[in-house]
Design a protein around this motif. Structure first.
Motif, PDB file in Angstrom:
ATOM      1  N   VAL A   1      21.165  42.303  15.244  1.00 58.85           N
ATOM      2  CA  VAL A   1      21.539  43.690  15.754  1.00 58.85           C
ATOM      3  C   VAL A   1      21.815  44.630  14.329  1.00 58.85           C
ATOM      4  O   VAL A   1      22.623  43.899  13.603  1.00 58.85           O
ATOM      5  CB  VAL A   1      22.713  43.543  16.685  1.00 58.85           C
ATOM      6  N   ASP A   2      21.264  45.832  14.575  1.00 62.14           N
ATOM      7  CA  ASP A   2      21.725  46.806  13.397  1.00 62.14           C
ATOM      8  C   ASP A   2      21.735  47.839  13.938  1.00 62.14           C
ATOM      9  O   ASP A   2      20.875  48.700  14.153  1.00 62.14           O
ATOM     10  CB  ASP A   2      20.584  46.712  12.120  1.00 62.14           C
ATOM     11  N   ILE A   3      23.081  48.408  14.457  1.00 63.85           N
ATOM     12  CA  ILE A   3      23.393  49.804  15.177  1.00 63.85           C
ATOM     13  C   ILE A   3      24.322  50.618  14.460  1.00 63.85           C
ATOM     14  O   ILE A   3      25.375  50.009  14.045  1.00 63.85           O
ATOM     15  CB  ILE A   3      23.619  49.423  16.629  1.00 63.85           C
ATOM     16  N   LYS A   4      23.904  51.989  14.275  1.00 62.17           N
ATOM     17  CA  LYS A   4      24.849  52.826  13.601  1.00 62.17           C
ATOM     18  C   LYS A   4      25.198  54.090  14.374  1.00 62.17           C
ATOM     19  O   LYS A   4      24.436  54.232  15.148  1.00 62.17           O
ATOM     20  CB  LYS A   4      24.398  53.433  12.415  1.00 62.17           C
TER      21      LYS A   4
ATOM     22  N   LYS B   1      30.104  65.402  19.534  1.00 65.83           N
ATOM     23  CA  LYS B   1      28.781  64.549  19.370  1.00 65.83           C
ATOM     24  C   LYS B   1      28.849  63.360  18.944  1.00 65.83           C
ATOM     25  O   LYS B   1      29.552  62.893  18.188  1.00 65.83           O
ATOM     26  CB  LYS B   1      27.800  65.482  18.618  1.00 65.83           C
ATOM     27  N   THR B   2      28.008  62.520  19.752  1.00 65.40           N
ATOM     28  CA  THR B   2      27.822  61.194  19.222  1.00 65.40           C
ATOM     29  C   THR B   2      26.420  60.621  19.135  1.00 65.40           C
ATOM     30  O   THR B   2      25.576  61.076  20.082  1.00 65.40           O
ATOM     31  CB  THR B   2      28.468  60.069  20.213  1.00 65.40           C
ATOM     32  N   ASN B   3      26.076  60.084  17.974  1.00 65.30           N
ATOM     33  CA  ASN B   3      24.725  59.938  17.762  1.00 65.30           C
ATOM     34  C   ASN B   3      24.531  58.368  17.493  1.00 65.30           C
ATOM     35  O   ASN B   3      25.193  57.812  16.606  1.00 65.30           O
ATOM     36  CB  ASN B   3      23.914  60.478  16.600  1.00 65.30           C
ATOM     37  N   ILE B   4      23.879  57.707  18.319  1.00 68.38           N
ATOM     38  CA  ILE B   4      23.466  56.264  18.074  1.00 68.38           C
ATOM     39  C   ILE B   4      22.082  55.720  17.664  1.00 68.38           C
ATOM     40  O   ILE B   4      21.144  56.317  18.496  1.00 68.38           O
ATOM     41  CB  ILE B   4      24.012  55.321  19.308  1.00 68.38           C
ATOM     42  N   ILE B   5      21.764  55.190  16.406  1.00 68.35           N
ATOM     43  CA  ILE B   5      20.536  54.585  16.296  1.00 68.35           C
ATOM     44  C   ILE B   5      20.550  53.175  15.794  1.00 68.35           C
ATOM     45  O   ILE B   5      21.644  52.700  15.332  1.00 68.35           O
ATOM     46  CB  ILE B   5      20.012  55.478  15.095  1.00 68.35           C
ATOM     47  N   GLY B   6      19.552  52.619  15.986  1.00 67.89           N
ATOM     48  CA  GLY B   6      19.358  51.180  15.415  1.00 67.89           C
ATOM     49  C   GLY B   6      18.322  50.341  15.774  1.00 67.89           C
ATOM     50  O   GLY B   6      17.299  50.951  16.390  1.00 67.89           O
TER      51      GLY B   6
END
Length: 297
Positions: free
Chosen positions: A139-142, A149-154
């Motif tokens: 897992v690699d999530i930022k 605002k919420t930004n989730i990428i990974g």
């Protein structure tokens, strides 16, 4: 507790617990808590239960150290034998780190005044066991927080897994034009979801294994969970069912050719491109299924 900390809108909490607290020179507090179950009531209709709680922590004026913990939520056990630390200094909240199941490491910072922060979650091998699936993942999530605002990428790489879902419990897609009055609920605040953006790539390193009863198949996954602001959550990508898997129905064995399930947005309405072979006494019969899953051809 309100004599020490300022608490507003204290929720309804029910249960029992063995609590031990030691105050050291009015500077630090060592606390241990054990409970068979604690019930949190958000309202009259919504309640969340956490059971098998056992934790030990230390508190001082600037940080909380969770030395260890175990608990069960939604039938899944969570734990850590590694210490987790959350610090509070001049409006800055620092996680350095927080551990989930001794495998997922969460670190980050958040400023309560500017409402900006970053949270990173990483694991070389996170093991998840659930009622319908058991898998190991890297897992690699930022997560980037900026005001509302919420930004989730990974990326999540599935290192291996087994599907335990019982396909005999068949379900069918409902007609989206039909509205059942009894299911209508009061509109809730959706500001978090409206301001949320997500892009998480999910792929398999080794095939999923789905072997249960009449089913014996393997599949690979290459999907993206995607959401733009003010938009619905979408699932994009492909599940490839590998050639050679089989499904036995009424004593007849159907062998799969390489087949695909395509997701183009709505996760409940994938597109099919599948075929199977059945060898009868005198003929090789091929059956193909295409189109949407709710109205296949």
């Amino acid at each position: 507790i309100q004599g020490i900390y300022t608490l507003a809108d204290v929720p309804v909490v029910k249960g029992s617990a063995d609590l031990s607290m030691k105050i050291n020179e009015l500077k630090t507090v060592d606390l241990t808590l054990k409970s068979p179950a604690i019930l949190y009531e958000a309202d009259q209709k919504a309640a969340q239960s956490v059971s098998d709680i056992d934790l030990e922590m230390r508190l001082d004026e600037s940080k909380v150290i969770l030395k260890r913990y175990t608990l069960t939520y939604a039938t899944k056990a969570f734990f850590s034998t590694k210490p987790s630390t959350v610090s509070f200094v001049d409006g800055n909240v620092s996680i350095s780190p927080f551990w989930l199941n001794d495998e997922l490491e969460v670190v980050g910072e958040y400023n309560t005044k500017t409402k900006k922060g970053n949270i990173d979650a990483n694991a070389e091998n996170l093991h998840i066991a659930h009622d319908i699936v058991e898998l190991d993942s890297a897992v690699d999530i930022k997560t980037v927080l900026d005001g509302n605002k919420t930004n989730i990428i990974g990326e999540v790489i599935i290192l291996g897994g087994t599907i335990d879902y019982d396909s005999s419990q068949k379900s069918f897609a409902s007609d989206s034009d039909i509205i059942i009055v009894q299911d209508m609920k009061k509109k809730e605040d959706t500001s978090f979801m409206d301001n949320l953006s997500v892009s998480i790539h999910i792929k398999t390193k080794t095939p999923f294994i789905h072997k249960q009863g009449d089913i014996d198949i393997k599949s690979t996954v290459d999907l993206v969970v995607y959401k733009a602001e003010d938009a619905e959550l979408m699932l994009l990508g492909t599940i490839e069912v590998l050639q050679g898997g089989s499904y036995t129905f009424e004593g007849k064995k159907f062998v799969l050719n390489k087949s695909y399930i395509y997701f183009t947005g709505n996760p409940n309405k994938p597109m099919l491109d599948a075929s199977v072979n059945y060898q009868s006494a005198n003929h090789l019969i091929t059956i193909k299924a295409t189109g949407s899953a709710d109205v296949p051809k």
